[in-house]
Design an enzyme around this catalytic site. Structure first.
Site, PDB file in Angstrom:
ATOM      1  N   HIS A  15      53.657  49.209  22.870  1.00  0.00           N
ATOM      2  CA  HIS A  15      52.603  48.955  23.845  1.00  0.00           C
ATOM      3  C   HIS A  15      53.189  48.430  25.154  1.00  0.00           C
ATOM      4  O   HIS A  15      54.339  47.995  25.203  1.00  0.00           O
ATOM      5  CB  HIS A  15      51.537  48.001  23.302  1.00  0.00           C
ATOM      6  CG  HIS A  15      52.044  46.629  22.972  1.00  0.00           C
ATOM      7  ND1 HIS A  15      52.745  46.361  21.824  1.00  0.00           N
ATOM      8  CD2 HIS A  15      51.947  45.471  23.645  1.00  0.00           C
ATOM      9  CE1 HIS A  15      53.053  45.075  21.796  1.00  0.00           C
ATOM     10  NE2 HIS A  15      52.587  44.512  22.892  1.00  0.00           N
ATOM     11  N   HIS A  32      52.274  45.848  28.436  1.00  0.00           N
ATOM     12  CA  HIS A  32      51.449  44.805  29.051  1.00  0.00           C
ATOM     13  C   HIS A  32      51.821  44.754  30.522  1.00  0.00           C
ATOM     14  O   HIS A  32      53.002  44.681  30.855  1.00  0.00           O
ATOM     15  CB  HIS A  32      51.778  43.419  28.472  1.00  0.00           C
ATOM     16  CG  HIS A  32      51.186  43.150  27.153  1.00  0.00           C
ATOM     17  ND1 HIS A  32      49.939  42.611  26.991  1.00  0.00           N
ATOM     18  CD2 HIS A  32      51.675  43.337  25.911  1.00  0.00           C
ATOM     19  CE1 HIS A  32      49.693  42.464  25.706  1.00  0.00           C
ATOM     20  NE2 HIS A  32      50.736  42.906  25.024  1.00  0.00           N
ATOM     21  N   TYR A  55      32.912  24.080  42.073  1.00  0.00           N
ATOM     22  CA  TYR A  55      32.654  24.642  43.396  1.00  0.00           C
ATOM     23  C   TYR A  55      31.172  24.934  43.583  1.00  0.00           C
ATOM     24  O   TYR A  55      30.584  24.609  44.614  1.00  0.00           O
ATOM     25  CB  TYR A  55      33.485  25.913  43.591  1.00  0.00           C
ATOM     26  CG  TYR A  55      33.180  26.646  44.869  1.00  0.00           C
ATOM     27  CD1 TYR A  55      33.688  26.196  46.079  1.00  0.00           C
ATOM     28  CD2 TYR A  55      32.374  27.778  44.883  1.00  0.00           C
ATOM     29  CE1 TYR A  55      33.408  26.858  47.270  1.00  0.00           C
ATOM     30  CE2 TYR A  55      32.091  28.449  46.053  1.00  0.00           C
ATOM     31  CZ  TYR A  55      32.612  27.985  47.244  1.00  0.00           C
ATOM     32  OH  TYR A  55      32.331  28.630  48.411  1.00  0.00           O
ATOM     33  N   GLN A  99      28.647  23.245  46.226  1.00  0.00           N
ATOM     34  CA  GLN A  99      27.868  24.020  47.182  1.00  0.00           C
ATOM     35  C   GLN A  99      26.391  23.647  47.117  1.00  0.00           C
ATOM     36  O   GLN A  99      25.735  23.533  48.142  1.00  0.00           O
ATOM     37  CB  GLN A  99      28.038  25.524  46.927  1.00  0.00           C
ATOM     38  CG  GLN A  99      29.409  26.043  47.268  1.00  0.00           C
ATOM     39  CD  GLN A  99      29.759  25.800  48.718  1.00  0.00           C
ATOM     40  OE1 GLN A  99      28.994  26.132  49.614  1.00  0.00           O
ATOM     41  NE2 GLN A  99      30.916  25.212  48.962  1.00  0.00           N
TER      42      GLN A  99
END
Length: 145
Positions: free
Chosen positions: A61, A63, A126, A130
């Site tokens: 495989h 990645h 965050y 806000q």
């Protein structure tokens, strides 16, 4: 240096973790074949304007952790990398094509894609900040009118 990249009218940070396998998960990505696959991924990624953060070609495989600009779709990137690398590998290692089970396909169908973003706790903080900031601005507007 900022983690964001710039295009003409966009700043972006689109990072993906993508995994795919050879057909039948054959343990073929070793030695010169693995090296060729790695080189293909690096060359074709740079042609697409993508930046590889990490690349690991294992026996069966691949990645890759990379940044893909918003003008390139993930499926377009994966299709290009898998298609063009298969052509290069089959051309360079003609003995692979002799085996009938490949059937002109080096990679298995499908892939795994995961987005890599900011820490979710950071995003929650965050968003809360806000909300608090907007409430303060609303109150200031009420008192000023």
């Amino acid at each position: 240096m900022s983690r964001f990249r710039k295009l003409s009218q966009t700043i972006w940070h689109c990072q993906y973790h993508i995994v795919w396998v050879p057909k039948y998960r054959y343990r073929i990505l070793t030695g010169p074949v693995g090296t060729e696959v790695s080189n293909c991924i690096r060359v074709f990624s740079s042609q697409k304007g993508c930046e590889i953060v990490e690349l690991n070609v294992r026996l069966y495989h691949v990645h890759v952790l990379l940044m893909i600009p918003p003008k390139v779709s993930v499926s377009d990137y994966v299709g290009t990398i898998k298609g063009r690398s298969a052509i290069r590998v089959f051309n360079k290692f003609k003995n692979l094509k002799v085996k009938s089970y490949w059937g002109n396909k080096f990679w298995a169908r499908g892939d795994c894609v995961d987005t890599v973003g900011l820490d979710s706790e950071m995003i929650r903080k965050y968003v809360k900040y806000q909300e608090k900031k907007e409430r303060v601005a609303e109150q200031r507007d009420l008192f000023n009118n």
